[in-house]
Design a protein around this motif. Structure first.
Motif, PDB file in Angstrom:
ATOM      1  N   ALA A  81      -2.675   4.030   6.152  1.00  0.00           N
ATOM      2  CA  ALA A  81      -3.714   2.828   6.006  1.00  0.00           C
ATOM      3  C   ALA A  81      -4.729   3.158   4.790  1.00  0.00           C
ATOM      4  N   ILE A  82      -4.387   2.159   4.002  1.00  0.00           N
ATOM      5  CA  ILE A  82      -5.598   1.900   3.048  1.00  0.00           C
ATOM      6  C   ILE A  82      -6.702   1.074   3.188  1.00  0.00           C
ATOM      7  N   GLU A  83      -7.757   0.949   2.389  1.00  0.00           N
ATOM      8  CA  GLU A  83      -8.731   0.152   2.545  1.00  0.00           C
ATOM      9  C   GLU A  83      -9.026  -0.700   1.077  1.00  0.00           C
ATOM     10  N   VAL A  84      -9.265  -1.905   1.256  1.00  0.00           N
ATOM     11  CA  VAL A  84      -9.491  -2.744  -0.187  1.00  0.00           C
ATOM     12  C   VAL A  84     -10.738  -3.143  -0.195  1.00  0.00           C
ATOM     13  N   ARG A  85     -11.597  -2.861  -0.950  1.00  0.00           N
ATOM     14  CA  ARG A  85     -13.174  -3.312  -0.747  1.00  0.00           C
ATOM     15  C   ARG A  85     -13.556  -4.006  -2.230  1.00  0.00           C
ATOM     16  N   ARG A  86     -14.010  -5.134  -1.924  1.00  0.00           N
ATOM     17  CA  ARG A  86     -14.528  -5.919  -3.170  1.00  0.00           C
ATOM     18  C   ARG A  86     -15.986  -5.423  -3.447  1.00  0.00           C
ATOM     19  N   THR A  87     -16.140  -5.091  -4.826  1.00  0.00           N
ATOM     20  CA  THR A  87     -17.527  -4.687  -5.367  1.00  0.00           C
ATOM     21  C   THR A  87     -18.204  -5.746  -6.122  1.00  0.00           C
ATOM     22  N   ALA A 124      -7.998  -4.004   5.391  1.00  0.00           N
ATOM     23  CA  ALA A 124      -7.096  -2.796   5.393  1.00  0.00           C
ATOM     24  C   ALA A 124      -5.681  -3.096   5.364  1.00  0.00           C
ATOM     25  N   THR A 125      -4.834  -2.282   4.965  1.00  0.00           N
ATOM     26  CA  THR A 125      -3.309  -2.465   5.281  1.00  0.00           C
ATOM     27  C   THR A 125      -2.546  -1.403   5.195  1.00  0.00           C
ATOM     28  N   PHE A 126      -1.230  -1.127   5.345  1.00  0.00           N
ATOM     29  CA  PHE A 126      -0.515  -0.202   5.214  1.00  0.00           C
ATOM     30  C   PHE A 126       0.408  -0.311   3.831  1.00  0.00           C
ATOM     31  N   ALA A 127       0.772   0.572   3.165  1.00  0.00           N
ATOM     32  CA  ALA A 127       1.547   0.568   1.880  1.00  0.00           C
ATOM     33  C   ALA A 127       2.392   1.469   1.827  1.00  0.00           C
ATOM     34  N   SER A 128       3.757   1.178   1.506  1.00  0.00           N
ATOM     35  CA  SER A 128       4.809   2.226   1.287  1.00  0.00           C
ATOM     36  C   SER A 128       5.131   2.083  -0.103  1.00  0.00           C
ATOM     37  N   PRO A 129       6.002   2.701  -0.645  1.00  0.00           N
ATOM     38  CA  PRO A 129       6.480   2.866  -2.102  1.00  0.00           C
ATOM     39  C   PRO A 129       6.992   1.595  -2.398  1.00  0.00           C
ATOM     40  N   GLY A 130       6.556   1.269  -3.423  1.00  0.00           N
ATOM     41  CA  GLY A 130       6.823  -0.185  -4.199  1.00  0.00           C
ATOM     42  C   GLY A 130       5.912  -1.243  -3.837  1.00  0.00           C
ATOM     43  N   THR A 131       4.943  -1.051  -2.855  1.00  0.00           N
ATOM     44  CA  THR A 131       4.232  -2.111  -2.554  1.00  0.00           C
ATOM     45  C   THR A 131       3.223  -2.582  -3.588  1.00  0.00           C
ATOM     46  N   VAL A 132       3.160  -3.959  -3.896  1.00  0.00           N
ATOM     47  CA  VAL A 132       2.064  -4.493  -4.690  1.00  0.00           C
ATOM     48  C   VAL A 132       1.217  -5.413  -4.024  1.00  0.00           C
ATOM     49  N   GLU A 146      -8.740   2.713  -1.611  1.00  0.00           N
ATOM     50  CA  GLU A 146      -8.769   4.064  -1.014  1.00  0.00           C
ATOM     51  C   GLU A 146      -8.121   4.253  -0.046  1.00  0.00           C
ATOM     52  N   PRO A 147      -7.775   5.427   0.370  1.00  0.00           N
ATOM     53  CA  PRO A 147      -7.312   5.759   1.880  1.00  0.00           C
ATOM     54  C   PRO A 147      -8.278   5.347   2.763  1.00  0.00           C
ATOM     55  N   LEU A 148      -8.012   4.711   3.939  1.00  0.00           N
ATOM     56  CA  LEU A 148      -9.085   4.303   4.986  1.00  0.00           C
ATOM     57  C   LEU A 148      -9.692   5.365   5.602  1.00  0.00           C
ATOM     58  N   GLY A 161     -21.131  -3.923  15.954  1.00  0.00           N
ATOM     59  CA  GLY A 161     -20.848  -4.353  14.625  1.00  0.00           C
ATOM     60  C   GLY A 161     -19.602  -4.206  14.196  1.00  0.00           C
ATOM     61  N   THR A 162     -19.575  -4.312  12.915  1.00  0.00           N
ATOM     62  CA  THR A 162     -17.942  -4.155  12.129  1.00  0.00           C
ATOM     63  C   THR A 162     -17.561  -2.856  12.038  1.00  0.00           C
ATOM     64  N   ARG A 163     -16.423  -2.437  12.411  1.00  0.00           N
ATOM     65  CA  ARG A 163     -15.880  -1.020  12.392  1.00  0.00           C
ATOM     66  C   ARG A 163     -14.346  -0.932  12.152  1.00  0.00           C
ATOM     67  N   TYR A 164     -13.834   0.142  11.498  1.00  0.00           N
ATOM     68  CA  TYR A 164     -12.585   0.556  11.732  1.00  0.00           C
ATOM     69  C   TYR A 164     -12.122   1.627  12.696  1.00  0.00           C
ATOM     70  N   LEU A 165     -11.345   1.386  13.533  1.00  0.00           N
ATOM     71  CA  LEU A 165     -10.675   2.676  14.392  1.00  0.00           C
ATOM     72  C   LEU A 165      -9.370   2.820  14.139  1.00  0.00           C
ATOM     73  N   ARG A 166      -8.751   4.077  14.138  1.00  0.00           N
ATOM     74  CA  ARG A 166      -7.555   4.463  14.208  1.00  0.00           C
ATOM     75  C   ARG A 166      -6.940   5.281  15.458  1.00  0.00           C
ATOM     76  N   TYR A 167      -5.818   4.937  15.868  1.00  0.00           N
ATOM     77  CA  TYR A 167      -5.030   5.586  16.953  1.00  0.00           C
ATOM     78  C   TYR A 167      -3.836   6.088  16.548  1.00  0.00           C
ATOM     79  N   ASP A 168      -3.421   7.283  17.073  1.00  0.00           N
ATOM     80  CA  ASP A 168      -2.190   7.723  16.570  1.00  0.00           C
ATOM     81  C   ASP A 168      -1.453   8.213  17.852  1.00  0.00           C
ATOM     82  N   GLY A 169      -1.942   8.096  18.881  1.00  0.00           N
ATOM     83  CA  GLY A 169      -1.197   8.229  20.075  1.00  0.00           C
ATOM     84  C   GLY A 169       0.286   7.637  20.580  1.00  0.00           C
TER      85      GLY A 169
END
Length: 237
Positions: A81-87, A124-132, A146-148, A161-169
């Motif tokens: 997963a990667i994060e896209v953040r507007r600055t 956030a999203t997942f990106a594989s080789p070639g992704t644009v 950046e990596p999430l 509030g707002t949060r990102y959570l990751r699960y890999d089970g």
């Protein structure tokens, strides 16, 4: 080209429809007030161009003056997963899309990742080789990609509030509860799926499900005082 799962297409199409309605309203207001035609972003889709503008990269920052394509480097296309953040550029609505490659966008509408503005500044999203990534907007912008960085969930977690959570089970179900303070949205993201099973105002006690995946990201979007809890059903393979 890998087939896009129906649920991904449905959710993506809904997000693009919402975006079209928003820019349609803006276009109407523009025509009425200035009679100068719709804004460029209503008709100038970057993925339809033979040579789309390519955003300028400086480290982990990408920028451009309007519609553009973001070519992701190898370190961001590992399948995690990667994060896209507007600055910057929050005064202009920014519509963000994703394709498995630049060429794929000619055959399949890019998957919508949502609208970034002064309130909703990241996704956030997942990106594989070639992704644009595709940016559709009518003004200058800057994004940091950046990596999430997300908290890992083993079983149960609660917060506000707002949060990102990751699960890999191994589970593919979880219970989600919201105490009812304000509006809340929950996105469930995997490399193959992008859904928003929770969009509500009020108390929520709901089961979330997803297809088996090595990694799942929960994006909880809530007002600062919103109280919620997530409990992964570890006994479900």
């Amino acid at each position: 080209m890998t087939a896009v799962p129906p649920r991904v297409r449905t959710y993506s199409a809904l997000l693009w429809i919402i975006g079209a309605v928003v820019i349609g309203v803006i276009a109407t207001a523009t025509v009425v007030s200035a009679l100068s035609g719709p804004p460029r972003w209503l008709t100038d889709f970057p993925w339809e161009q033979d040579s789309p503008a390519i955003a300028t990269q400086t480290g982990s920052t990408w920028s451009a003056t309007g519609n553009a394509m973001i070519v992701l480097p190898d370190e961001l296309t590992t399948g995690s997963a990667i994060e896209v953040r507007r600055t910057s550029g929050q005064g202009e609505l920014l519509f963000l899309g994703q394709s498995p490659s630049a060429e794929a966008a000619r055959d399949e509408l890019p998957q919508s990742l949502g609208i970034l503005d002064a309130v909703n500044t990241d996704t956030a999203t997942f990106a594989s080789p070639g992704t644009v990534l595709w940016v559709r907007t009518d003004g200058p912008w800057t994004l940091v990609i950046e990596p999430l960085q997300a908290e890992t969930v083993d079983s149960a977690v609660s917060g506000t509030g707002t949060r990102y959570l990751r699960y890999d089970g191994p589970s593919n179900t979880a219970g989600f509860r919201h105490e009812g303070d304000g509006t809340i949205t929950v996105e469930v993201l995997t490399a193959a799926e992008r859904e928003a099973p929770v969009i509500s105002l009020g108390v929520i006690d709901q089961q979330l499900t997803w297809s088996s995946s090595p990694e799942v990201v929960f994006h909880i979007i809530a007002e600062p005082g919103a109280v919620w809890s997530l409990s992964v059903d570890e006994g479900t393979p």
